[in-house]
Design an enzyme around this catalytic site. Structure first.
Site, PDB file in Angstrom:
ATOM      1  CG  ASP A   1     -46.719  47.955   2.588  1.00 37.77           C
ATOM      2  OD1 ASP A   1     -46.457  46.749   2.448  1.00 37.77           O
ATOM      3  OD2 ASP A   1     -47.532  48.558   1.867  1.00 37.77           O
TER       4      ASP A   1
ATOM      5  CD  GLU B   1     -40.433  45.415  -6.401  1.00 37.13           C
ATOM      6  OE1 GLU B   1     -40.947  44.361  -6.001  1.00 37.13           O
ATOM      7  OE2 GLU B   1     -41.100  46.297  -6.971  1.00 37.13           O
TER       8      GLU B   1
ATOM      9  CG  HIS C   1     -44.082  48.618  -0.281  1.00 39.81           C
ATOM     10  ND1 HIS C   1     -45.393  48.274  -0.554  1.00 39.81           N
ATOM     11  CD2 HIS C   1     -44.001  49.962  -0.417  1.00 39.81           C
ATOM     12  CE1 HIS C   1     -46.079  49.373  -0.828  1.00 39.81           C
ATOM     13  NE2 HIS C   1     -45.261  50.408  -0.747  1.00 39.81           N
TER      14      HIS C   1
ATOM     15  CB  SER D   1     -41.584  38.988 -11.381  1.00 43.10           C
ATOM     16  OG  SER D   1     -41.646  40.149 -10.604  1.00 43.10           O
TER      17      SER D   1
HETATM   18  C1  GAR Z   1     -44.079  43.909  -6.506  1.00 41.45           C
HETATM   19  O1  GAR Z   1     -43.803  45.142  -7.099  1.00 41.45           O
HETATM   20  C2  GAR Z   1     -44.075  44.033  -4.987  1.00 41.45           C
HETATM   21  O2  GAR Z   1     -43.106  44.927  -4.510  1.00 41.45           O
HETATM   22  C3  GAR Z   1     -45.462  44.547  -4.746  1.00 41.45           C
HETATM   23  O3  GAR Z   1     -46.278  43.792  -5.610  1.00 41.45           O
HETATM   24  C4  GAR Z   1     -45.513  43.467  -6.774  1.00 41.45           C
HETATM   25  C5  GAR Z   1     -45.614  41.972  -6.992  1.00 41.45           C
HETATM   26  O4  GAR Z   1     -44.982  41.602  -8.197  1.00 41.45           O
HETATM   27  N1  GAR Z   1     -45.839  44.392  -3.361  1.00 41.45           N
HETATM   28  C6  GAR Z   1     -46.548  45.286  -2.675  1.00 41.45           C
HETATM   29  O5  GAR Z   1     -47.005  46.297  -3.173  1.00 41.45           O
HETATM   30  C7  GAR Z   1     -46.760  44.936  -1.214  1.00 41.45           C
HETATM   31  N2  GAR Z   1     -47.338  46.015  -0.504  1.00 41.45           N
HETATM   32  P1  GAR Z   1     -44.550  40.095  -8.419  1.00 41.45           P
HETATM   33  O6  GAR Z   1     -45.810  39.252  -8.175  1.00 41.45           O
HETATM   34  O7  GAR Z   1     -44.123  40.049  -9.869  1.00 41.45           O
HETATM   35  O8  GAR Z   1     -43.441  39.761  -7.474  1.00 41.45           O
END
Ligand code: GAR
Length: 209
Positions: free
Chosen positions: A146, A175, A110, A14
């Protein structure tokens, strides 16, 4: 010439889609997404990229040493002449080899206010700790998990009735906006890094102050 962004993802994608939307709408000006790379077969984010006509590559990390895998990813990014690498739910630590290839040109998002709650399930960690505010962070990537200088943060209040899922959904909405703002700032070059501090020549976001 348009700046070329390479997006690395492992899952849903996303944040990748939010960046792609922002590029298409001109909220990230003079930029294009050159390639989306996944380390996992079947990552939904790769299907989303394909559906948009963006070039995709799946480079499975399973069974490879970290640097061995990173060499393949770096070669793909270099072939596409990528200027900025955006990690978007890319669940792998990068090797020093990768970091050195793209100095100050790798961003990560993050879902917490770093340095609080690094690693997996950041929203669950925040709930269990009992914080009243959490949020999300875009930062430059170094060899540590991170870590790296922070480019931008957004604050999200925790509600009494929150579950990890409801909190994650509200953080995710932030985000998507924050990543666009951070990428726009970094591509503009209007910032400098002093120690751990990334200092914008223009304020990236009034809300987080
Ligand atoms: C998001 O919430 C991102 O911030 C997190 O994984 C998710 C991915 O969602 N990342 C971490 O935790 C990195 N340490 P997405 O695939 O829908 O973008």
């Amino acid at each position: 010439m348009a700046k070329r962004i390479g997006v690395l993802l492992s899952g849903r994608g996303s944040n990748f889609e939010a960046l792609a939307d922002s590029v298409a709408a001109g909220r990230i000006p003079d930029a294009e997404i050159a390639v989306a790379v996944s380390n996992r077969e079947g990552a939904p984010g790769i299907d989303r990229a394909r559906a948009r006509g963006i070039e995709t590559r799946v480079i499975p990390s399973k069974g490879l040493q970290r640097e061995e895998h990173d060499r393949l990813v770096v070669a793909t990014l270099e072939e596409r002449r990528v200027d900025l690498v955006c990690l978007a739910g890319y669940m792998r630590l990068l090797s020093p080899y990768f970091i050195q290839k793209f100095p100050q040109r790798i961003l990560n998002i993050h879902p917490s206010l770093l340095p609080a709650f690094p690693g997996l399930e950041a929203q669950r960690q925040a709930l269990e700790y009992g914080v009243k505010f959490t949020g999300c962070t875009v930062h430059f990537v170094d060899e540590n998990l991170d870590a790296g200088p922070i480019v931008a943060q957004a604050v999200v209040p925790v509600r009494d009735g929150d579950t990890p899922e409801t909190l994650a959904a509200r953080v995710l909405a932030e985000e998507h906006q924050l990543y666009t703002e951070a990428v726009r700032l970094v591509l503009s070059g209007k910032f400098r890094i002093e120690g751990r501090r990334a200092i914008a020549a223009e304020a990236p976001r009034a809300k987080a102050t």
